[in-house]
Design an enzyme around this catalytic site. Structure first.
Site, PDB file in Angstrom:
ATOM      1  N   LYS A  76       9.060   6.195  15.015  1.00  0.00           N
ATOM      2  CA  LYS A  76       9.567   6.874  13.821  1.00  0.00           C
ATOM      3  C   LYS A  76       9.052   8.313  13.760  1.00  0.00           C
ATOM      4  O   LYS A  76       9.766   9.234  13.381  1.00  0.00           O
ATOM      5  CB  LYS A  76       9.156   6.098  12.558  1.00  0.00           C
ATOM      6  CG  LYS A  76       9.863   4.745  12.427  1.00  0.00           C
ATOM      7  CD  LYS A  76       9.269   3.871  11.320  1.00  0.00           C
ATOM      8  CE  LYS A  76       9.893   2.485  11.325  1.00  0.00           C
ATOM      9  NZ  LYS A  76       9.309   1.571  10.321  1.00  0.00           N
ATOM     10  N   GLN A 120       3.838   0.666   6.685  1.00  0.00           N
ATOM     11  CA  GLN A 120       4.407  -0.242   7.680  1.00  0.00           C
ATOM     12  C   GLN A 120       4.036  -1.687   7.352  1.00  0.00           C
ATOM     13  O   GLN A 120       2.876  -2.003   7.068  1.00  0.00           O
ATOM     14  CB  GLN A 120       3.925   0.151   9.080  1.00  0.00           C
ATOM     15  CG  GLN A 120       4.561  -0.630  10.214  1.00  0.00           C
ATOM     16  CD  GLN A 120       6.061  -0.369  10.404  1.00  0.00           C
ATOM     17  OE1 GLN A 120       6.602   0.634   9.924  1.00  0.00           O
ATOM     18  NE2 GLN A 120       6.735  -1.254  11.102  1.00  0.00           N
ATOM     19  N   ASP A 143      11.672   3.603   2.374  1.00  0.00           N
ATOM     20  CA  ASP A 143      12.037   2.275   2.862  1.00  0.00           C
ATOM     21  C   ASP A 143      13.039   1.591   1.926  1.00  0.00           C
ATOM     22  O   ASP A 143      13.708   0.643   2.323  1.00  0.00           O
ATOM     23  CB  ASP A 143      10.789   1.372   2.917  1.00  0.00           C
ATOM     24  CG  ASP A 143      10.116   1.406   4.278  1.00  0.00           C
ATOM     25  OD1 ASP A 143      10.834   1.484   5.287  1.00  0.00           O
ATOM     26  OD2 ASP A 143       8.869   1.340   4.314  1.00  0.00           O
TER      27      ASP A 143
HETATM   28  N1  GUN Z   1       8.174  -3.495   9.437  1.00  0.00           N
HETATM   29  C1  GUN Z   1       9.281  -3.833  10.154  1.00  0.00           C
HETATM   30  N2  GUN Z   1      10.334  -3.070   9.797  1.00  0.00           N
HETATM   31  C2  GUN Z   1       9.892  -2.228   8.839  1.00  0.00           C
HETATM   32  C3  GUN Z   1      10.515  -1.205   8.089  1.00  0.00           C
HETATM   33  O1  GUN Z   1      11.711  -0.900   8.224  1.00  0.00           O
HETATM   34  N3  GUN Z   1       9.709  -0.551   7.197  1.00  0.00           N
HETATM   35  C4  GUN Z   1       8.414  -0.879   7.012  1.00  0.00           C
HETATM   36  N4  GUN Z   1       7.717  -0.203   6.106  1.00  0.00           N
HETATM   37  N5  GUN Z   1       7.804  -1.835   7.696  1.00  0.00           N
HETATM   38  C5  GUN Z   1       8.541  -2.500   8.609  1.00  0.00           C
END
Ligand code: GUN
Length: 326
Positions: A76, A120, A143
């Site tokens: 990311k 995350q 998110d």
């Molecule tokens: N863990 C797995 N996918 C995601 C996501 O899209 N966002 C976040 N914050 N954690 C994740």
């Protein structure tokens, strides 16, 4: 009522027919579509900054040492850099208390230089995931996991939509997959992917989100396997997000259906002894019946990252405009 869907129906029929001629589903290449989106976002960001706005900034937080999480967040961050979004990752030890994490989120919420916050998931067991998601300020919640954004989506109000379902929606639009009046099955009922996916697929377009108007069925762990197969065989669109290798097989697919695989499973390749990523769909078999199919990797995953960037830019624009920053 049906008129507006005729154009895309024709495209869909001709594509399905072409796919049937070769007996192979058309591949939905999320990687290349996400690259186009990233280019577009990069251009939009340049234009925003040229008007005197600050560079949007995303802060990611990882608690603990989960290798997959570290990899996802690193991806990311690279994507942010590529489109020109400033970013940083805050790494906290697994022993971090919920109070310490909440304090960090509070600091980030108050920091005018931070436009987006991403914690995350998963977080360690001693931390309540819902408390953390709700602590991120609704306007910085890139998110879309905060209860206010979830509520906004459910009520079809403008807000931030979780990146994975938003990415799936963009893929369906890109390939002119007709959803109006079609049967869609979402396999899985996670709060962050499946539930918002089902909401988007059934949206009527009256308020903030563009209509998809599908008839949606949600299947989950308590759906008997025979029933799951029956629902899937009746589906024009299947979105599967469970994390179970080989869950969706060829016999469960209606010929010409669009199959979107959100699953990511790491398995050992018995031939080579190396590990590889596969989805929840038996790809080699299902592609012989489906009209469209996403690969894993290279399907939904890159779209999730692209939509996170989209959400960060959207969040930044709203904050700059509310604060009259630029
Ligand atoms: N863990 C797995 N996918 C995601 C996501 O899209 N966002 C976040 N914050 N954690 C994740």
């Amino acid at each position: 009522m049906w008129r507006r869907s005729i154009g895309s129906l024709m495209v869909s029929i001709s594509r399905t027919y072409a796919a049937k001629e070769s007996n192979m589903a058309q591949l939905i290449d999320g990687k290349s579509i996400s690259q186009e989106i990233r280019k577009q976002l990069s251009q939009e960001l340049k234009e925003l900054v040229a008007t005197g706005c600050p560079v949007p900034h995303l802060t990611a937080v990882i608690v603990g040492d989960d290798e997959a999480s570290k990899k996802y967040v690193a991806n990311k961050m690279v994507a942010c850099q590529e489109v020109g979004i400033s970013s940083e990752t805050k790494r906290l030890p697994a022993s971090t208390t919920q109070e310490e994490l909440l304090q960090l989120i509070d600091d980030l919420n108050k920091d005018p230089l931070v436009s987006g916050i991403l914690v995350q998931l998963p977080v360690p067991d001693h931390i309540n995931e819902r408390t953390i998601c709700n602590a991120v300020h609704v306007e910085k919640d890139v998110d879309g996991f905060n209860e206010q954004n979830v509520g906004r989506l459910a009520l079809d109000m403008d807000g931030i939509i979780p990146a994975t379902p938003l990415g799936v929606k963009r893929l369906l639009e890109h390939f002119n997959i007709e959803t109006f009046g079609r049967n869609a099955v979402v396999v899985g009922r996670s709060k962050n992917v499946s539930l918002p996916m089902a909401i988007l697929l059934s949206s009527d377009g009256k308020y903030a989100t563009k209509a998809m108007d599908a008839t949606v069925t949600i299947c989950h762990r308590h759906t008997p396997p025979k029933e799951l197969a029956r629902y899937c065989r009746n589906a024009d669109i299947i979105v599967v997000a469970v994390g179970k290798v080989g869950l969706i097989t060829k016999d469960m697919i209606k010929p010409g259906a669009c199959v979107i695989d959100v699953g990511i499973n790491r398995i050992k390749d018995e031939k080579t002894g190396t590990f590889k990523l596969v989805g929840d769909v038996d790809f080699d078999e299902v592609r012989q019946v489906a009209g469209h199919i996403t690969p894993v990797p290279g399907g939904v995953g890159p779209m999730t990252v692209a939509m996170l960037l989209h959400n960060t830019l959207k969040a930044a624009r709203k904050q700059f405009s509310d604060r009259k920053t630029c």
